[in-house]
Design an enzyme around this catalytic site. Structure first.
Site, PDB file in Angstrom:
ATOM      1  N   GLU A   1      33.982  60.212  50.988  1.00 18.66           N
ATOM      2  CA  GLU A   1      32.721  60.956  51.572  1.00 18.66           C
ATOM      3  C   GLU A   1      32.994  62.436  52.036  1.00 18.66           C
ATOM      4  O   GLU A   1      34.017  62.825  51.880  1.00 18.66           O
ATOM      5  CB  GLU A   1      32.887  60.125  53.252  1.00 18.66           C
TER       6      GLU A   1
ATOM      7  N   CYS B   1      33.447  69.110  55.296  1.00 19.23           N
ATOM      8  CA  CYS B   1      34.629  68.533  55.368  1.00 19.23           C
ATOM      9  C   CYS B   1      34.637  67.566  54.007  1.00 19.23           C
ATOM     10  O   CYS B   1      33.832  66.866  53.821  1.00 19.23           O
ATOM     11  CB  CYS B   1      34.458  67.739  56.665  1.00 19.23           C
TER      12      CYS B   1
ATOM     13  N   CYS C   1      43.618  55.615  52.296  1.00 22.45           N
ATOM     14  CA  CYS C   1      44.901  56.239  53.091  1.00 22.45           C
ATOM     15  C   CYS C   1      45.874  55.101  53.366  1.00 22.45           C
ATOM     16  O   CYS C   1      45.393  54.046  53.601  1.00 22.45           O
ATOM     17  CB  CYS C   1      44.179  56.969  54.337  1.00 22.45           C
TER      18      CYS C   1
ATOM     19  N   CYS D   1      46.981  54.950  60.558  1.00 18.94           N
ATOM     20  CA  CYS D   1      46.537  55.059  61.970  1.00 18.94           C
ATOM     21  C   CYS D   1      45.745  54.190  62.385  1.00 18.94           C
ATOM     22  O   CYS D   1      44.719  53.702  62.040  1.00 18.94           O
ATOM     23  CB  CYS D   1      45.799  56.451  61.892  1.00 18.94           C
TER      24      CYS D   1
ATOM     25  N   CYS E   1      41.809  54.595  62.896  1.00 24.85           N
ATOM     26  CA  CYS E   1      41.036  55.254  62.060  1.00 24.85           C
ATOM     27  C   CYS E   1      40.457  54.236  60.834  1.00 24.85           C
ATOM     28  O   CYS E   1      40.861  53.240  60.576  1.00 24.85           O
ATOM     29  CB  CYS E   1      42.059  56.382  61.172  1.00 24.85           C
TER      30      CYS E   1
ATOM     31  N   CYS F   1      35.654  59.665  59.892  1.00 29.06           N
ATOM     32  CA  CYS F   1      35.863  59.623  58.440  1.00 29.06           C
ATOM     33  C   CYS F   1      36.260  57.990  57.969  1.00 29.06           C
ATOM     34  O   CYS F   1      36.787  57.255  58.762  1.00 29.06           O
ATOM     35  CB  CYS F   1      37.305  60.237  58.141  1.00 29.06           C
TER      36      CYS F   1
HETATM   37  N1  SAH Z   1      44.907  62.547  57.544  1.00 25.94           N
HETATM   38  C1  SAH Z   1      44.697  63.695  57.812  1.00 25.94           C
HETATM   39  C2  SAH Z   1      43.279  64.044  58.077  1.00 25.94           C
HETATM   40  C3  SAH Z   1      42.008  63.180  58.077  1.00 25.94           C
HETATM   41  S1  SAH Z   1      41.560  62.407  59.733  1.00 25.94           S
HETATM   42  C4  SAH Z   1      45.254  63.664  59.652  1.00 25.94           C
HETATM   43  O1  SAH Z   1      45.688  62.636  59.917  1.00 25.94           O
HETATM   44  O2  SAH Z   1      44.984  64.636  60.023  1.00 25.94           O
HETATM   45  C5  SAH Z   1      40.848  63.983  60.614  1.00 25.94           C
HETATM   46  C6  SAH Z   1      41.091  63.777  62.161  1.00 25.94           C
HETATM   47  O3  SAH Z   1      40.575  62.797  62.641  1.00 25.94           O
HETATM   48  C7  SAH Z   1      42.714  63.375  62.522  1.00 25.94           C
HETATM   49  O4  SAH Z   1      43.201  64.024  63.405  1.00 25.94           O
HETATM   50  C8  SAH Z   1      42.433  61.863  62.951  1.00 25.94           C
HETATM   51  O5  SAH Z   1      43.673  61.365  63.385  1.00 25.94           O
HETATM   52  C9  SAH Z   1      41.252  61.937  63.688  1.00 25.94           C
HETATM   53  N2  SAH Z   1      40.492  60.728  63.240  1.00 25.94           N
HETATM   54  C10 SAH Z   1      40.471  59.589  62.611  1.00 25.94           C
HETATM   55  N3  SAH Z   1      39.582  58.673  62.996  1.00 25.94           N
HETATM   56  C11 SAH Z   1      39.124  59.127  64.206  1.00 25.94           C
HETATM   57  C12 SAH Z   1      38.244  58.345  65.115  1.00 25.94           C
HETATM   58  N4  SAH Z   1      37.944  57.098  64.871  1.00 25.94           N
HETATM   59  N5  SAH Z   1      37.837  58.996  66.352  1.00 25.94           N
HETATM   60  C13 SAH Z   1      38.488  60.246  66.579  1.00 25.94           C
HETATM   61  N6  SAH Z   1      39.315  60.798  65.748  1.00 25.94           N
HETATM   62  C14 SAH Z   1      39.758  60.224  64.506  1.00 25.94           C
END
Ligand code: SAH
Length: 354
Positions: A94, A107, A114, A118, A121, A335
């Site tokens: 995406e 972006c 991944c 997390c 996510c 994302c």
């Molecule tokens: N892997 C990298 C970049 C991708 S995620 C990282 O961890 O920074 C980009 C940002 O969005 C990160 O801060 C991530 O923790 C956050 N993020 C992911 N899913 C999310 C969600 N459902 N709501 C809010 N923030 C989210």
């Protein structure tokens, strides 16, 4: 076979010169060729009209021009557009285009899936399939410029994947994106977001790039961070803060912390106080992100009043803080959501243990 061919879009300027030399071509042709690929963004050698037919034929016989093709587009009421892109092997990622007064931001994704796991996510569902090639990261931006006609001025590495888990290709991507023979996007307009792979982070600082680095912190202590992000089992918050100090000292630049706010988890007054202690004296900016809840994943978004109270407490302690302006909420902008939907929505944990 296509696999045997050279992925010409992943070659930087020097490598392209070497390739042409090895083909017995004049060196100055590399400027023309680089511009066709990285400035005019063509996808066929036959379109390169200032190169001889013979040279175009030779190139087509030995090289491919990788392309990411938009297969789905969702436009939000605020103008944000989210694209599902198909790569040459059929995998999808995406990319998002956000329009601001100061210019257009894109972006991009850095991996297919991944492995960071997390818990809140969507991108980590299904684990890591593979890392993206440099060409595939570049072409997400190129494809958006090609199809929308909009010039892109800012790039953020915050889509699917962990950029520092695809280190070499990502660093090369940043250098090529800011190459004056290509799109020439200033490194100051590029932001890399990472969950905090400390060793790679230090290595990145030593690359002497002038990009902005954002750290996904999300918790002010290790115990809580481990509940939200498995990577916290490998690196402590203190190690991350040390690496951040290294960055600030070496570059004189400010570091950004992202803090996604999950109701009842990390949004208390106590958490705010711990966060204040953690970053005291560090040249930083904190970006509070109201959680974008993902079905089957951790947490609900914090209440507006709690987010405001959290912000106020930080401000009172002289910490730079903003609440992220939300864009594209109505189009699954968190994302990984669009890609998952396309795959039929599989919400298994998908975390690799290594
Ligand atoms: N892997 C990298 C970049 C991708 S995620 C990282 O961890 O920074 C980009 C940002 O969005 C990160 O801060 C991530 O923790 C956050 N993020 C992911 N899913 C999310 C969600 N459902 N709501 C809010 N923030 C989210």
């Amino acid at each position: 076979m296509a696999e045997d061919k050279i992925d010409i879009k992943s070659l930087d300027y020097t490598q392209l010169q070497e390739l042409l030399e090895s083909m017995g071509e004049k060196k100055f042709r590399s400027k023309q060729l680089y511009e066709w690929i990285h400035k005019r963004l063509v996808l066929e050698f036959d379109e390169m009209t200032n190169l001889s037919k013979d040279m175009r034929k030779k190139l087509a016989g030995t090289c491919t021009i990788e392309g990411a093709r938009i297969i789905k587009k969702q436009v939000s009421s605020d103008g944000t557009a989210k694209f599902l892109m198909r790569l040459s092997d059929g995998n999808t990622v995406e990319s998002v285009l956000m329009k601001y007064k100061h210019g257009n931001s894109v972006c991009i994704s850095t991996q297919v899936g991944c492995r960071m796991g997390c818990r809140f996510c969507a991108s980590t569902v299904g684990g890591l399939i593979r890392s993206l090639k440099t060409s595939e990261m570049l072409d997400q931006i190129y494809e958006i410029q090609r199809t929308t006609g909009e010039r892109v001025s800012n790039v953020i590495l915050m889509g699917i994947g962990e950029p520092l888990d695809n280190y070499d290709n990502v660093v090369k991507f940043i250098r090529m994106l800011s190459d004056e023979n290509g799109l020439n996007i200033s490194q100051r307009n590029i932001t890399l977001s990472t969950c905090g792979l400390v060793d790679r982070l230090k290595k990145l600082v030593d690359e002497k790039l002038t990009i902005t680095i954002a750290i996904s912190l999300h918790a002010p202590n290790d115990e809580l961070r481990r509940e939200m992000m498995p990577i916290a089992n490998r690196y402590s918050i203190n190690e991350i803060i040390d690496a951040c100090r290294y960055y600030v000292d070496k570059t004189g630049r400010r570091i950004t912390f992202e803090y996604s706010m999950v109701e009842g988890k990390n949004d208390s007054r106590e958490c705010a106080m711990q966060l204040i202690e953690l970053v005291r004296g560090l040249n930083c900016h904190i970006n509070l992100i109201p959680l974008n809840p993902v079905e089957g994943r951790m947490g609900q978004r914090s209440k507006g009043a709690d987010i405001q109270a959290f912000k106020l407490l930080l401000e009172k302690n002289h910490i730079n803080v903003t609440i992220r302006r939300e864009m594209g909420r109505d189009i699954d902008a968190a994302c990984g959501q669009l890609r998952n939907k396309e795959k039929g929505g599989n919400y298994d944990e998908g975390i690799r243990k290594d």
